[in-house]
Design an enzyme around this catalytic site. Structure first.
Site, PDB file in Angstrom:
ATOM      1  CB  CYS A   2      -6.137 -10.521 -15.963  1.00 47.10           C
ATOM      2  SG  CYS A   2      -7.922 -10.445 -15.865  1.00 47.10           S
ATOM      3  NE  ARG A  27      -0.901  -9.097 -13.524  1.00 48.44           N
ATOM      4  CZ  ARG A  27      -0.385  -7.880 -13.637  1.00 48.44           C
ATOM      5  NH1 ARG A  27       0.664  -7.555 -12.929  1.00 48.44           N
ATOM      6  NH2 ARG A  27      -0.900  -7.004 -14.449  1.00 48.44           N
ATOM      7  CD1 TRP A  74      -9.636  -9.283  -9.167  1.00 50.95           C
ATOM      8  CD2 TRP A  74     -10.308  -7.756 -10.655  1.00 50.95           C
ATOM      9  NE1 TRP A  74     -10.315  -8.295  -8.486  1.00 50.95           N
ATOM     10  CE2 TRP A  74     -10.734  -7.352  -9.365  1.00 50.95           C
ATOM     11  CE3 TRP A  74     -10.616  -6.946 -11.746  1.00 50.95           C
ATOM     12  CZ2 TRP A  74     -11.445  -6.169  -9.143  1.00 50.95           C
ATOM     13  CZ3 TRP A  74     -11.333  -5.770 -11.518  1.00 50.95           C
ATOM     14  CH2 TRP A  74     -11.738  -5.401 -10.235  1.00 50.95           C
ATOM     15  CG  ASN A 100      -3.884  -7.592 -17.647  1.00 46.05           C
ATOM     16  OD1 ASN A 100      -4.904  -7.286 -17.023  1.00 46.05           O
ATOM     17  ND2 ASN A 100      -2.708  -7.053 -17.391  1.00 46.05           N
ATOM     18  N   GLY A 101      -6.716  -6.615 -19.414  1.00 46.37           N
ATOM     19  CA  GLY A 101      -7.105  -5.256 -19.778  1.00 46.37           C
ATOM     20  C   GLY A 101      -8.598  -5.200 -20.017  1.00 46.37           C
ATOM     21  CD  GLU A 479      -1.476   1.146   4.627  1.00 42.27           C
ATOM     22  OE1 GLU A 479      -2.289   1.683   3.862  1.00 42.27           O
ATOM     23  OE2 GLU A 479      -0.961   0.034   4.389  1.00 42.27           O
ATOM     24  CE  LYS A 483      -2.437  -3.025   4.108  1.00 40.58           C
ATOM     25  NZ  LYS A 483      -1.692  -2.306   3.129  1.00 40.58           N
ATOM     26  CD  GLU A 486      -5.394  -4.591   1.567  1.00 38.69           C
ATOM     27  OE1 GLU A 486      -5.615  -4.784   0.378  1.00 38.69           O
ATOM     28  OE2 GLU A 486      -4.428  -3.914   1.974  1.00 38.69           O
ATOM     29  CG  HIS A 502     -17.198  16.856  15.812  1.00 37.17           C
ATOM     30  ND1 HIS A 502     -17.731  18.001  16.362  1.00 37.17           N
ATOM     31  CD2 HIS A 502     -15.890  16.850  16.167  1.00 37.17           C
ATOM     32  CE1 HIS A 502     -16.800  18.677  17.003  1.00 37.17           C
ATOM     33  NE2 HIS A 502     -15.670  17.992  16.912  1.00 37.17           N
ATOM     34  CE  LYS A 601       1.465  -6.339  -4.300  1.00 35.68           C
ATOM     35  NZ  LYS A 601       1.293  -5.736  -2.978  1.00 35.68           N
TER      36      LYS A 601
END
Ligand code: M6R
Length: 606
Positions: A2, A27, A74, A100-101, A479, A483, A486, A502, A601
């Site tokens: 958010c 966000r 979000w 936000n929170g 990484e 990438k 996402e 294995h 983000k």
């Protein structure tokens, strides 16, 4: 998670808030909305989906206003919908709130308010704040908000409008970021400075518990006891151009291409006259008794930490370990005053990383933050802070933050190696020169990226794939796999090359893409064998290796060369074509590269 924004002044309030929301959209982009004070009433417009929906719904309507708040969401509590979008009115529409929170005790508060007759019009935790403002309003808005926030448990950055205080914008924070922008006869609030750069570079970072009352010509800040406090005014060096696409189709591509400059600036900030300098952060006294270093972070920052661990062990000969922040907190790791914990976070606001930092600090560890955002919460909480010089990173997928974090770790490893006298002058100079040459080599990769587009064309039609590597290459594989997942929604897993057989090799079938990272020179033969194992089972092989590695070219369907370097440093380079692979695959699939689904983000909830 958010973004909130607010404005008071004589400018075009609606447009200023829309601009802020667009900048903060990374966000969260489940919904957006704004509240504007107009002719003594608070008007609220809000829409599920992207900000264009809000913009569309406001077209042609007259919203003359000199004060407003906005929100991009979000979703946490309540599905993404118009009704759950912020701002939230109080029942009598006297107040409107953006938040936000997470309010952890919202169910208790909601029940209490419902018993008093309050009717809720959303499923969110936030609405308890606006209803409490109505319920506890005593004529003094500062005192009311101060009393309301004392009833909240959890985290919040809030913006509040109240119709009895038509020229005041009230905001407060606890464990969620909030910055106040200082203008000329106008003032601003935002979750992060990128929303303010167009208007001002002078800011106050609020501290936990702070409440601020903004008017067009004044800013007053109070602590949780309503005592007036002064906060240091900071000047932000970032410029607006850095926060815009500058002709690139997406921020992610722009940020990938900014890496040579970002790594160069990070290097130059720390290297003077051929010497790495972190003396503002650490000296021999600080580290002489340290017997363990932990690196703690989330997501891509954690992956940069994996390379950091490699560098600290190889170069500084220090016992180090890397952990995921949300695990580290609860893992009972042995931490005392002989432990150093390095917390890595692009945003400096990630909740899990912040919580782990507080925990480590309480146990007596020396805490160091590596972050990109000046004044961020993590930078203020840690004992010492090292800034990466990546500039604003807007795309949800982290790229230049990663390579600059890696740069910091290698420089830090060299610095500590010298303090500890475990490196010769020749090696020190050789390694420093390797790092210094990285921007040019990254540029070389960016200038020759055609083969990567071919690999992306192959990937875009697949649903599964693997990334494999050995040693440092395995860390990069992790990484690279994140990438592509996402931004392009292709499910991939990263494996240590030797581990695939294995069990997981059972998943390889005709055409499965396997991306092999093979830069570790003493392990090339073993990598070639691993390639043959999967190729024999039908895998399509995309290999990233040094330009002239013929043995790899011979067994690969698509070979992506990177410039020669000492293989201890190859992680700076091998990730770059794989960032591009993720980008091009996403773009070829028509995905909104900068805002992939379900993500935000800055993850400021646990
Ligand atoms: O701001 P931070 O570096 O603390 O963020 C940590 C992760 O959320 C972040 O790296 C995330 O994994 C990225 N979206 C990956 O590209």
């Amino acid at each position: 998670m958010c973004g909130i924004v607010g404005y008071v002044g004589h400018g075009d309030t609606k447009e200023i808030i829309l601009h802020g929301l667009k900048t903060l959209e990374y966000r969260g982009y489940d919904s957006s909305g704004m509240a504007l004070m107009s002719n003594g009433e608070i008007l609220v417009e809000k829409k599920a989906g992207r900000i264009e929906n809000l913009e569309e719904s406001m077209k042609g309507k007259n919203f003359s206003s000199e004060i407003g708040i906005g929100h991009t969401r979000w979703a946490t509590h309540g599905v993404p919908s118009d009704r759950n979008s912020h701002p939230h009115y109080s029942m009598d529409k006297s107040a409107a709130v953006v938040h936000n929170g997470i309010i952890e005790n919202y169910q208790v508060l909601r029940k209490e308010l419902e018993e008093k007759g309050y009717v809720f019009s959303s499923d969110t935790d936030t609405e308890v704040i606006s209803q409490l403002i109505q319920d506890m309003y005593n004529g003094n808005i500062l005192d009311t908000v101060s009393k309301v926030v004392k009833r909240l448990e959890g985290s919040y950055a809030i913006g509040v409008l109240h119709k009895n205080h038509p020229d005041e914008l009230i905001c407060a924070r606890e464990h969620s970021p909030l910055v106040v922008g200082i203008g000329e006869k106008e003032n601003f609030i935002a979750s992060d400075i990128s929303a303010l750069l167009k208007y001002t570079k002078d800011v106050y970072y609020l501290k936990d518990g702070d409440i601020a009352v903004l008017k067009a010509g004044s800013i007053e800040i109070f602590d949780r006891d309503e005592k007036p406090v002064t906060r240091e005014k900071k000047y932000i060096e970032w410029n607006l151009e850095q926060a815009t696409k500058c002709g690139y189709p997406h921020f992610m591509l722009k940020e990938i291409f900014e890496q040579p400059q970002a790594v160069k600036e990070t290097f130059e900030k720390r290297v003077h006259n051929g010497k790495v300098d972190f003396s503002d952060v650490l000296n021999y006294e600080d580290i002489k008794n340290i017997n363990k270093i932990y690196i703690v972070a989330c997501g891509t920052a954690y992956h940069a930490g994996l390379q950091g661990q490699f560098a600290l062990q190889k170069i500084a000969k220090l016992d180090s370990a890397t952990d995921i922040a949300s695990e580290f907190r609860y893992s009972d790791s042995f931490i005392d005053e002989k432990t150093m914990v390095i917390f890595v976070s692009q945003s400096g606001e990630t909740s899990d990383t912040l919580a782990a930092l507080k925990e480590a600090k309480a146990k007596g560890a020396l805490t160091i933050a590596v972050t990109n955002v000046v004044g961020s919460t993590i930078s203020r909480e840690a004992h010492k802070t090292i800034y990466t010089m990546a500039g604003p990173e807007i795309a949800v997928a982290s790229t230049k933050a990663y390579t600059t974090q890696v740069t910091i770790f290698y420089l830090l490893a060299l610095y500590m190696a010298e303090l500890r006298k475990v490196i010769s002058k020749e090696k020190y100079e050789e390694y420093l020169s390797e790092i210094k040459n990285m921007p040019e080599k990254i540029q070389n990769i960016l200038d020759n990226c055609e083969k990567i587009k071919t690999a992306a064309e192959y990937f875009k039609d697949r649903t599964n794939g693997f990334f494999i590597g050995r040693g440092l290459d395995y860390k990069v594989a992790i990484e690279a796999s994140l990438k592509i997942k996402e931004v392009s929604y292709v499910h991939t897993e990263a494996f240590a090359s030797g581990e695939l057989k294995h069990g997981t090799i059972a998943l390889i079938e005709e055409g499965t893409p396997v991306v092999v990272i093979a830069t570790q020179k003493n392990l090339i033969d073993k990598s070639v064998s691993n390639i043959k194992e999967v190729k024999a089972r039908g895998a399509y092989i995309i290999t990233v290796g040094f330009d002239d590695e013929e043995s790899l070219k011979n067994v690969s369907d698509n070979f992506i060369g990177i410039p020669e370097c000492n293989d201890m440093f190859s992680g700076f380079l091998s990730i770059v074509p794989l960032q591009l692979l993720a980008y091009y695959t996403s773009d070829a699939k028509g995905i909104d590269v900068d805002k992939p689904r379900n993500l935000a983000k800055s993850v400021t909830v646990e």
